[in-house]
Design a protein around this motif. Sequence first.
Motif, PDB file in Angstrom:
ATOM      1  N   THR A 267     -15.077 -17.717   1.182  1.00 19.49           N
ATOM      2  CA  THR A 267     -15.183 -17.830  -0.280  1.00 19.49           C
ATOM      3  C   THR A 267     -16.526 -18.441  -0.653  1.00 19.49           C
ATOM      4  O   THR A 267     -16.977 -19.408  -0.033  1.00 19.49           O
ATOM      5  CB  THR A 267     -14.053 -18.717  -0.840  1.00 19.49           C
ATOM      6  N   TYR A 268     -17.139 -17.858  -1.671  1.00 18.30           N
ATOM      7  CA  TYR A 268     -18.404 -18.393  -2.188  1.00 18.30           C
ATOM      8  C   TYR A 268     -18.286 -18.505  -3.698  1.00 18.30           C
ATOM      9  O   TYR A 268     -18.037 -17.515  -4.388  1.00 18.30           O
ATOM     10  CB  TYR A 268     -19.567 -17.472  -1.812  1.00 18.30           C
ATOM     11  N   ASN A 269     -18.454 -19.708  -4.215  1.00 21.87           N
ATOM     12  CA  ASN A 269     -18.264 -19.946  -5.645  1.00 21.87           C
ATOM     13  C   ASN A 269     -19.286 -20.962  -6.137  1.00 21.87           C
ATOM     14  O   ASN A 269     -19.254 -22.133  -5.747  1.00 21.87           O
ATOM     15  CB  ASN A 269     -16.846 -20.456  -5.911  1.00 21.87           C
ATOM     16  N   ASN A 270     -20.212 -20.483  -6.966  1.00 18.99           N
ATOM     17  CA  ASN A 270     -21.190 -21.363  -7.602  1.00 18.99           C
ATOM     18  C   ASN A 270     -21.941 -22.227  -6.584  1.00 18.99           C
ATOM     19  O   ASN A 270     -22.107 -23.426  -6.761  1.00 18.99           O
ATOM     20  CB  ASN A 270     -20.494 -22.252  -8.641  1.00 18.99           C
ATOM     21  N   GLY A 271     -22.370 -21.595  -5.504  1.00 10.88           N
ATOM     22  CA  GLY A 271     -23.143 -22.295  -4.479  1.00 10.88           C
ATOM     23  C   GLY A 271     -22.318 -22.999  -3.429  1.00 10.88           C
ATOM     24  O   GLY A 271     -22.876 -23.520  -2.454  1.00 10.88           O
ATOM     25  N   ASN A 272     -21.009 -23.036  -3.603  1.00  7.31           N
ATOM     26  CA  ASN A 272     -20.135 -23.698  -2.630  1.00  7.31           C
ATOM     27  C   ASN A 272     -19.493 -22.654  -1.724  1.00  7.31           C
ATOM     28  O   ASN A 272     -18.810 -21.742  -2.196  1.00  7.31           O
ATOM     29  CB  ASN A 272     -19.047 -24.502  -3.343  1.00  7.31           C
ATOM     30  N   PHE A 273     -19.706 -22.803  -0.418  1.00  4.72           N
ATOM     31  CA  PHE A 273     -19.195 -21.847   0.561  1.00  4.72           C
ATOM     32  C   PHE A 273     -18.052 -22.471   1.336  1.00  4.72           C
ATOM     33  O   PHE A 273     -18.144 -23.612   1.800  1.00  4.72           O
ATOM     34  CB  PHE A 273     -20.311 -21.433   1.523  1.00  4.72           C
ATOM     35  N   VAL A 274     -16.966 -21.710   1.492  1.00  6.43           N
ATOM     36  CA  VAL A 274     -15.820 -22.149   2.279  1.00  6.43           C
ATOM     37  C   VAL A 274     -15.683 -21.223   3.483  1.00  6.43           C
ATOM     38  O   VAL A 274     -15.402 -20.028   3.327  1.00  6.43           O
ATOM     39  CB  VAL A 274     -14.516 -22.131   1.445  1.00  6.43           C
ATOM     40  N   GLY A 275     -15.897 -21.763   4.659  1.00  6.30           N
ATOM     41  CA  GLY A 275     -15.833 -20.975   5.891  1.00  6.30           C
ATOM     42  C   GLY A 275     -16.829 -21.494   6.893  1.00  6.30           C
ATOM     43  O   GLY A 275     -17.626 -22.399   6.603  1.00  6.30           O
ATOM     44  N   ASP A 276     -16.812 -20.924   8.090  1.00  4.75           N
ATOM     45  CA  ASP A 276     -17.741 -21.342   9.145  1.00  4.75           C
ATOM     46  C   ASP A 276     -19.134 -20.788   8.884  1.00  4.75           C
ATOM     47  O   ASP A 276     -19.284 -19.656   8.410  1.00  4.75           O
ATOM     48  CB  ASP A 276     -17.251 -20.860  10.520  1.00  4.75           C
ATOM     49  N   TYR A 277     -20.145 -21.583   9.235  1.00  4.27           N
ATOM     50  CA  TYR A 277     -21.520 -21.128   9.064  1.00  4.27           C
ATOM     51  C   TYR A 277     -21.831 -19.993  10.039  1.00  4.27           C
ATOM     52  O   TYR A 277     -22.506 -19.020   9.677  1.00  4.27           O
ATOM     53  CB  TYR A 277     -22.485 -22.290   9.286  1.00  4.27           C
ATOM     54  N   ILE A 278     -21.325 -20.101  11.265  1.00  8.94           N
ATOM     55  CA  ILE A 278     -21.519 -19.052  12.263  1.00  8.94           C
ATOM     56  C   ILE A 278     -20.166 -18.725  12.891  1.00  8.94           C
ATOM     57  O   ILE A 278     -19.445 -19.621  13.327  1.00  8.94           O
ATOM     58  CB  ILE A 278     -22.513 -19.473  13.368  1.00  8.94           C
ATOM     59  N   THR A 279     -19.818 -17.435  12.940  1.00  7.23           N
ATOM     60  CA  THR A 279     -18.617 -16.981  13.625  1.00  7.23           C
ATOM     61  C   THR A 279     -19.031 -16.064  14.765  1.00  7.23           C
ATOM     62  O   THR A 279     -19.394 -14.897  14.541  1.00  7.23           O
ATOM     63  CB  THR A 279     -17.669 -16.229  12.665  1.00  7.23           C
ATOM     64  N   ASN A 280     -19.021 -16.600  15.984  1.00  5.54           N
ATOM     65  CA  ASN A 280     -19.350 -15.806  17.156  1.00  5.54           C
ATOM     66  C   ASN A 280     -18.126 -15.013  17.614  1.00  5.54           C
ATOM     67  O   ASN A 280     -17.003 -15.510  17.573  1.00  5.54           O
ATOM     68  CB  ASN A 280     -19.825 -16.707  18.299  1.00  5.54           C
ATOM     69  N   THR A 281     -18.347 -13.772  18.029  1.00  5.59           N
ATOM     70  CA  THR A 281     -17.249 -12.909  18.452  1.00  5.59           C
ATOM     71  C   THR A 281     -17.526 -12.318  19.819  1.00  5.59           C
ATOM     72  O   THR A 281     -18.679 -12.283  20.281  1.00  5.59           O
ATOM     73  CB  THR A 281     -17.019 -11.772  17.442  1.00  5.59           C
ATOM     74  N   SER A 282     -16.453 -11.830  20.464  1.00 11.31           N
ATOM     75  CA  SER A 282     -16.582 -11.254  21.809  1.00 11.31           C
ATOM     76  C   SER A 282     -15.465 -10.252  22.046  1.00 11.31           C
ATOM     77  O   SER A 282     -14.371 -10.370  21.466  1.00 11.31           O
ATOM     78  CB  SER A 282     -16.531 -12.367  22.856  1.00 11.31           C
TER      79      SER A 282
END
Length: 285
Positions: A267-282
């Motif tokens: 979620t991104y709302n008015n400059g505020n982000f909810v979630g991981d900055y980096i999501t590595n996958t494999s």
Amino acid sequence: MKAIRILFALLIVICLSGCTTSETNSDRAATGNISSDNLSVSDIKQKVEQPIVLYNGISLNETDRDAKVIDGSDVIKNKEMYLKYEREYYLYSDGTYIGRANGKIEGRGLDYYWQVVFPSEIGKKYEVAISNSYNPYPRRFEYIASDFPKEFDENSEVIREINKKYNVNSCVKEVCRVDLDGNGKDEFLILVVDYVNNFFTKCLVDSNYHIVSYLTVFNEKYEYFDELVKDCDVFSSGEIIDINNDGIMEIIVDLPCYEGLLFKIFTYNNGNFVGDYITNTSLKP
């Protein structure tokens, strides 16, 4: 005379007990009134009408998703969940309303995992199912497959940052432009690929062209990397949709995984982000 005194004493105790009980109940009633007065009608309505949302049949509510709803033979273990999830849903995919259908709980894989399934003629077309009737696409989004904004060319700050961070030579393959929070400024979901190094990432970029998050990062040898990139493209993999009727459009991202379905919600709302900055996958077991 003694009997009279005893009777009089009992009457006093009963009266005192009645007063105490009455006062306690009054206090509880007052407390309840104060609590109710602090809740607005909209608060109560929102609580009652909070939508049930599924992504490819999987509940977005983590507590419900992990609940033991059925046993290995599809025998009901949790009737409350059946009453909650077996209902009519509104079905959507890629910015389009698909239609309405009744969902039915079935087992998924081994053990107690479960999902909600729909009739095959409509169940193959949708990605998101919502129990409530509202517009989950309050703003339209634009997919761009060529002629990208100059801020995403190979010498742009965004691409230089990605290439430096992961030691790759990537370029933008797809862009989705959307105003996630309704403030009149567009954000961007971009797919960036380096085929030589088996690298791709999906990034959320703000209106000032700064990377907010690496929503997906894949960087390992994989024989069918070209097909994987196609499966994880911006348009058909995941969804941009308002999942709770608050006017903010969430980002649902499919994540590469060894088996099953894996996804995250951002979620991104008015400059505020909810979630991981980096999501590595494999794709390794």
